[in-house]
Design a protein around this motif. Structure first.
Motif, PDB file in Angstrom:
ATOM      1  N   ILE A 182      25.021  73.552  32.735  1.00  0.00           N
ATOM      2  CA  ILE A 182      24.683  72.168  33.070  1.00  0.00           C
ATOM      3  C   ILE A 182      24.770  71.293  31.827  1.00  0.00           C
ATOM      4  N   ALA A 183      24.241  71.784  30.726  1.00  0.00           N
ATOM      5  CA  ALA A 183      24.296  71.023  29.479  1.00  0.00           C
ATOM      6  C   ALA A 183      25.743  70.812  29.039  1.00  0.00           C
ATOM      7  N   TYR A 184      26.575  71.804  29.212  1.00  0.00           N
ATOM      8  CA  TYR A 184      27.983  71.674  28.842  1.00  0.00           C
ATOM      9  C   TYR A 184      28.686  70.640  29.722  1.00  0.00           C
ATOM     10  N   VAL A 185      28.401  70.657  31.010  1.00  0.00           N
ATOM     11  CA  VAL A 185      29.025  69.706  31.929  1.00  0.00           C
ATOM     12  C   VAL A 185      28.578  68.278  31.586  1.00  0.00           C
ATOM     13  N   VAL A 186      27.305  68.096  31.311  1.00  0.00           N
ATOM     14  CA  VAL A 186      26.803  66.764  30.943  1.00  0.00           C
ATOM     15  C   VAL A 186      27.450  66.304  29.643  1.00  0.00           C
ATOM     16  N   PHE A 187      27.553  67.194  28.676  1.00  0.00           N
ATOM     17  CA  PHE A 187      28.186  66.847  27.406  1.00  0.00           C
ATOM     18  C   PHE A 187      29.650  66.490  27.602  1.00  0.00           C
ATOM     19  N   GLU A 188      30.345  67.278  28.424  1.00  0.00           N
ATOM     20  CA  GLU A 188      31.763  67.031  28.674  1.00  0.00           C
ATOM     21  C   GLU A 188      31.982  65.694  29.382  1.00  0.00           C
ATOM     22  N   LYS A 189      31.176  65.411  30.395  1.00  0.00           N
ATOM     23  CA  LYS A 189      31.309  64.147  31.134  1.00  0.00           C
ATOM     24  C   LYS A 189      30.977  62.955  30.229  1.00  0.00           C
ATOM     25  N   SER A 190      29.978  63.105  29.380  1.00  0.00           N
ATOM     26  CA  SER A 190      29.591  62.021  28.470  1.00  0.00           C
ATOM     27  C   SER A 190      30.689  61.722  27.462  1.00  0.00           C
ATOM     28  N   THR A 191      31.279  62.752  26.893  1.00  0.00           N
ATOM     29  CA  THR A 191      32.351  62.517  25.921  1.00  0.00           C
ATOM     30  C   THR A 191      33.594  61.926  26.588  1.00  0.00           C
ATOM     31  N   TRP A 212      33.504  59.907  29.180  1.00  0.00           N
ATOM     32  CA  TRP A 212      33.162  58.503  29.428  1.00  0.00           C
ATOM     33  C   TRP A 212      33.298  57.689  28.146  1.00  0.00           C
TER      34      TRP A 212
END
Length: 112
Positions: free
Chosen positions: A5-14, A16
């Motif tokens: 989950i943390a990886y997905v959030v980090f990936e989506k944030s970068t 964006w």
């Protein structure tokens, strides 16, 4: 599970940030310049934080107008720096002035 989950959030944030980099940079410039200006003027920490956040958010929202106005997206850095130098207090004064001018009120007592 939490790591995924943390990886997905980090990936989506970068992704964006990469897609909206000029707007993000505009907001960051406004935030930092406003904070540094308030620090130089020895403002209280609460005023520094709120004023710089207001400038950053305002720069983010107005940077979306650049293409609509026919300006290049990379002019967002100038917009952010300008809004940071102007500061949150002056932005509020300008907004109040524009609203009162729009409704046709010139009375100083109405503005207080």
């Amino acid at each position: 599970m939490m790591m995924e989950i943390a990886y997905v959030v980090f990936e989506k944030s970068t992704l964006w940030i990469a897609q909206y980099l000029p707007s993000f940079y505009s907001g960051l410039c406004a935030l930092l310049i406003s904070a540094l200006t308030d620090l130089r003027m020895r403002q209280p920490l609460r005023q520094i934080l709120t004023g710089s956040l207001v400038c950053g958010i305002f720069a983010l929202s107005t940077s979306a107008l650049l293409t609509w106005l026919g300006l290049p997206e990379n002019s967002g850095a100038f917009l952010g720096a300008l809004l940071g130098f102007v500061g949150a207090d002056r932005l509020r004064e300008i907004a109040i002035f524009l609203v009162y001018r729009r409704i046709g009120s010139n009375d100083k007592e109405d503005q207080k």
